[in-house]
Design a protein around this motif. Structure first.
Motif, PDB file in Angstrom:
ATOM      1  N   THR A 152       0.596  -1.187   0.092  1.00 10.26           N
ATOM      2  CA  THR A 152      -0.200  -0.260   0.048  1.00 10.26           C
ATOM      3  C   THR A 152       0.687   1.344   0.180  1.00 10.26           C
ATOM      4  OG1 THR A 152      -1.907  -1.332   1.022  1.00 10.26           O
ATOM      5  CG2 THR A 152      -2.026   0.814   1.511  1.00 10.26           C
ATOM      6  N   GLY A 153       1.735   0.956   1.114  1.00  7.93           N
ATOM      7  CA  GLY A 153       2.527   2.377   0.831  1.00  7.93           C
ATOM      8  C   GLY A 153       3.397   2.633  -0.204  1.00  7.93           C
ATOM      9  N   LEU A 154       3.306   1.683  -1.202  1.00  4.24           N
ATOM     10  CA  LEU A 154       4.530   1.671  -2.776  1.00  4.24           C
ATOM     11  C   LEU A 154       2.829   2.793  -3.356  1.00  4.24           C
ATOM     12  CD1 LEU A 154       6.401  -1.489  -2.752  1.00  4.24           C
ATOM     13  CD2 LEU A 154       7.166   0.714  -2.988  1.00  4.24           C
ATOM     14  N   VAL A 155       2.290   1.520  -3.643  1.00  5.15           N
ATOM     15  CA  VAL A 155       1.113   2.517  -4.127  1.00  5.15           C
ATOM     16  C   VAL A 155       1.182   3.939  -3.763  1.00  5.15           C
ATOM     17  CG1 VAL A 155      -1.707   2.360  -4.560  1.00  5.15           C
ATOM     18  CG2 VAL A 155      -0.206   0.379  -4.172  1.00  5.15           C
ATOM     19  N   ALA A 156       0.790   4.303  -2.952  1.00  6.90           N
ATOM     20  CA  ALA A 156       0.094   5.505  -1.774  1.00  6.90           C
ATOM     21  C   ALA A 156       1.470   6.784  -2.484  1.00  6.90           C
ATOM     22  CB  ALA A 156       0.231   5.714  -0.799  1.00  6.90           C
ATOM     23  N   GLU A 157       2.528   6.435  -2.822  1.00 10.57           N
ATOM     24  CA  GLU A 157       4.201   7.066  -3.070  1.00 10.57           C
ATOM     25  C   GLU A 157       4.138   7.331  -4.638  1.00 10.57           C
ATOM     26  OE1 GLU A 157       8.103   4.323  -3.157  1.00 10.57           O
ATOM     27  OE2 GLU A 157       6.963   5.198  -1.147  1.00 10.57           O
ATOM     28  N   GLY A 158       3.046   6.039  -5.517  1.00  9.27           N
ATOM     29  CA  GLY A 158       3.390   5.843  -6.804  1.00  9.27           C
ATOM     30  C   GLY A 158       4.582   5.321  -7.429  1.00  9.27           C
ATOM     31  N   THR A 159       5.130   4.821  -6.553  1.00 11.31           N
ATOM     32  CA  THR A 159       5.809   3.555  -7.223  1.00 11.31           C
ATOM     33  C   THR A 159       5.475   2.302  -8.000  1.00 11.31           C
ATOM     34  OG1 THR A 159       7.161   4.532  -5.624  1.00 11.31           O
ATOM     35  CG2 THR A 159       7.940   2.314  -6.089  1.00 11.31           C
ATOM     36  N   VAL A 160       3.971   2.213  -7.236  1.00 14.05           N
ATOM     37  CA  VAL A 160       3.735   1.093  -7.859  1.00 14.05           C
ATOM     38  C   VAL A 160       1.979   1.084  -8.572  1.00 14.05           C
ATOM     39  CG1 VAL A 160       1.911  -0.942  -7.734  1.00 14.05           C
ATOM     40  CG2 VAL A 160       5.058  -0.981  -6.196  1.00 14.05           C
ATOM     41  N   GLY A 161       1.358   0.095  -9.611  1.00 14.83           N
ATOM     42  CA  GLY A 161      -0.350   0.461 -10.088  1.00 14.83           C
ATOM     43  C   GLY A 161      -1.403   0.092  -9.114  1.00 14.83           C
ATOM     44  N   LEU A 162      -1.306  -1.347  -9.607  1.00  9.97           N
ATOM     45  CA  LEU A 162      -1.705  -2.097  -9.237  1.00  9.97           C
ATOM     46  C   LEU A 162      -1.390  -2.881  -8.174  1.00  9.97           C
ATOM     47  CD1 LEU A 162      -4.253  -2.323 -11.778  1.00  9.97           C
ATOM     48  CD2 LEU A 162      -4.254  -0.750 -10.357  1.00  9.97           C
ATOM     49  N   ILE A 163      -2.291  -3.949  -7.170  1.00  7.52           N
ATOM     50  CA  ILE A 163      -1.186  -5.104  -6.375  1.00  7.52           C
ATOM     51  C   ILE A 163      -2.097  -6.027  -7.125  1.00  7.52           C
ATOM     52  CG2 ILE A 163      -0.510  -3.504  -5.376  1.00  7.52           C
ATOM     53  CD1 ILE A 163      -2.126  -5.219  -3.219  1.00  7.52           C
ATOM     54  N   GLY A 164      -1.423  -7.195  -7.218  1.00  7.51           N
ATOM     55  CA  GLY A 164      -1.454  -8.723  -7.466  1.00  7.51           C
ATOM     56  C   GLY A 164      -1.694  -9.734  -6.099  1.00  7.51           C
ATOM     57  N   ALA A 165      -1.862 -10.887  -6.408  1.00  8.18           N
ATOM     58  CA  ALA A 165      -1.211 -12.494  -6.135  1.00  8.18           C
ATOM     59  C   ALA A 165      -0.774 -12.976  -6.680  1.00  8.18           C
ATOM     60  CB  ALA A 165      -1.501 -12.234  -4.081  1.00  8.18           C
ATOM     61  N   SER A 166      -0.138 -14.243  -6.589  1.00 11.48           N
ATOM     62  CA  SER A 166       0.152 -15.669  -7.192  1.00 11.48           C
ATOM     63  C   SER A 166       0.796 -17.287  -6.370  1.00 11.48           C
ATOM     64  CB  SER A 166       1.324 -15.313  -8.328  1.00 11.48           C
ATOM     65  OG  SER A 166       1.488 -16.153  -9.313  1.00 11.48           O
ATOM     66  N   ASN A 167      -0.160 -17.423  -6.663  1.00 13.52           N
ATOM     67  CA  ASN A 167       0.681 -18.312  -5.732  1.00 13.52           C
ATOM     68  C   ASN A 167       0.081 -18.859  -4.184  1.00 13.52           C
ATOM     69  OD1 ASN A 167       0.678 -19.929  -8.184  1.00 13.52           O
ATOM     70  ND2 ASN A 167       2.613 -18.924  -8.344  1.00 13.52           N
ATOM     71  N   TRP A 168      -1.442 -17.930  -4.032  1.00 15.97           N
ATOM     72  CA  TRP A 168      -2.009 -17.853  -2.789  1.00 15.97           C
ATOM     73  C   TRP A 168      -2.688 -18.981  -2.392  1.00 15.97           C
ATOM     74  CZ3 TRP A 168      -1.359 -12.644   1.048  1.00 15.97           C
ATOM     75  CH2 TRP A 168      -0.014 -12.248   0.511  1.00 15.97           C
ATOM     76  N   ALA A 169      -2.867 -20.316  -1.105  1.00 17.45           N
ATOM     77  CA  ALA A 169      -3.610 -20.054  -0.511  1.00 17.45           C
ATOM     78  C   ALA A 169      -4.856 -19.266  -0.512  1.00 17.45           C
ATOM     79  CB  ALA A 169      -3.531 -21.019   0.869  1.00 17.45           C
ATOM     80  N   VAL A 170      -6.227 -19.440  -0.409  1.00 15.45           N
ATOM     81  CA  VAL A 170      -7.621 -18.525  -0.952  1.00 15.45           C
ATOM     82  C   VAL A 170      -7.615 -18.139   0.736  1.00 15.45           C
ATOM     83  CG1 VAL A 170      -9.948 -18.599  -0.962  1.00 15.45           C
ATOM     84  CG2 VAL A 170      -8.878 -20.552  -2.078  1.00 15.45           C
ATOM     85  N   TRP A 171      -7.447 -18.646   1.588  1.00 12.41           N
ATOM     86  CA  TRP A 171      -7.510 -18.155   2.888  1.00 12.41           C
ATOM     87  C   TRP A 171      -6.624 -17.281   3.377  1.00 12.41           C
ATOM     88  CZ3 TRP A 171      -4.196 -17.729   7.243  1.00 12.41           C
ATOM     89  CH2 TRP A 171      -2.437 -18.826   6.379  1.00 12.41           C
ATOM     90  N   ARG A 172      -5.318 -17.273   2.828  1.00 16.76           N
ATOM     91  CA  ARG A 172      -4.755 -16.169   3.436  1.00 16.76           C
ATOM     92  C   ARG A 172      -5.284 -14.901   2.047  1.00 16.76           C
ATOM     93  NH1 ARG A 172       0.643 -16.407   5.239  1.00 16.76           N
ATOM     94  NH2 ARG A 172       0.912 -18.532   5.268  1.00 16.76           N
ATOM     95  N   LEU A 173      -5.773 -15.124   0.538  1.00 19.99           N
ATOM     96  CA  LEU A 173      -5.999 -14.479   0.039  1.00 19.99           C
ATOM     97  C   LEU A 173      -6.904 -12.745   0.444  1.00 19.99           C
ATOM     98  CD1 LEU A 173      -6.369 -15.842  -3.413  1.00 19.99           C
ATOM     99  CD2 LEU A 173      -4.432 -13.817  -2.763  1.00 19.99           C
TER     100      LEU A 173
END
Length: 327
Positions: A152-173
């Motif tokens: 979130t901090g990276l998004v707020a400062e404009g360093t990252v646009g959108l975030i996602g996840a890959s290969n996580w268990a559904v409960w952790r998502l």
């Protein structure tokens, strides 16, 4: 080419091509000249979504990865590519030392690791902002709250646009999503998992994941995607050539009594449409009731041409029903 929007917030959503180009092997197993030819043809055809990771391809030379990002960065500079191309990369699975792997010695998803990984990716890609950033694998040693707050901090400062996840268990998502909802942190805009027309067994672990089959789209994950309306970026939809290359063996977790029926239905539809088996698989994903965006690798321009042909292939309701019913 067709286009889709990823990201729930209209202010930050991005419009990308309906097929993403997987750059995992570009710059290593695929030489630079061929890699540039593949990228050029994809962009010429209207492709605007390229996917990589900071650990690709560490297994090529026993290093820690980064070659794919470097190759994309060099291509971008040589072609004058700007914001018209969306670049997605991943972090968390880069080996900390050469000769190890993501399962043995990964950088992880702590706030410190995320910051360091992003700085490295920005430099290799030659960009000021990462359009889409995935948390590549789970980090059981770091609270999901810390990971989400760091992203979130990276998004707020404009360093990252959108975030996602890959290969996580559904409960952790879901734990991460719930934290974002309560705390105001940035939530998932896209999820990346392995998904194809053939169905895997769920009673044996995937070879790449020692603790289970978190890399594959399960019934639980499909339900989660449908409920949240989140786009699935489906990696390895063509399963490394299994559908068309007789020399390729069907993986053990896909070799079960239901597979021949699925392949038979696929061949029938391919014969009806005059398309290749690969194109039918991709068209099946593109027309799915889930928002699926296929992520397809290519080591030659010919492979890109075949992939592009799937965009214009529209399956009938009867053909889709035949493919769906096979088991």
């Amino acid at each position: 080419m067709e286009y889709r929007s990823i990201g729930a917030d209209p202010k930050t959503a991005r419009t990308v091509s309906s097929i993403a180009l997987g750059a995992m092997l570009l710059g290593t197993f695929t030489d630079e000249r061929t890699s540039f030819d593949v990228l050029d043809r994809f962009a010429e055809a209207g492709g605007t979504f390229i996917d990589t990771s900071n650990n690709y391809a560490y297994w090529f030379d026993g290093g820690t990865g980064g070659q794919s990002e470097e190759l994309i960065g060099k291509w971008r500079r040589s072609r004058g590519v700007g914001d018209e191309i969306t670049i997605a990369t991943k972090l968390g699975a880069r080996p900390l030392t050469p000769g190890t792997g993501y399962a043995d010695n990964p950088e992880g998803l702590s706030a410190k690791a995320i910051r360091a990984a992003v700085e490295g990716s920005l430099e290799r890609l030659g960009v000021d902002k990462i359009d889409v950033l995935y948390a590549h694998i789970e980090d059981p040693h770091t609270p999901v709250e810390e990971t989400m707050d760091a992203l979130t901090g990276l998004v707020a400062e404009g360093t990252v646009g959108l975030i996602g996840a890959s290969n996580w268990a559904v409960w952790r998502l879901e734990r991460a999503r719930a934290h974002a909802e309560v705390s105001g942190a940035t939530g998932w805009s896209v999820l990346q998992y392995q998904h194809s027309y053939l169905r895997p067994r769920m009673d044996i672990p995937q070879p790449l994941f020692r603790d289970g089959s978190f890399g594959t789209v399960t019934a639980d994950l499909a339900s989660y995607l449908r409920e949240q309306g989140t786009t699935l970026v489906a990696y390895s939809p063509l399963m490394g050539g299994v559908y068309t290359n007789p020399a390729k063996k069907i993986p053990d977790d896909y070799d079960h009594p239901g597979t021949p029926a699925r392949l038979a239905a696929l061949r029938e539809v391919a014969a009806e449409t005059g398309a290749t088996l690969n194109q039918v698989v991709l068209a099946w994903q593109l027309g799915h009731d889930l928002p699926i965006l296929p992520l397809v690798g290519a080591s030659s321009v010919a492979q890109i041409e075949e992939t592009l042909g799937a965009v214009d292939l529209k399956l009938t309701a009867e053909q889709r029903a035949k493919l769906d019913a096979a088991h």
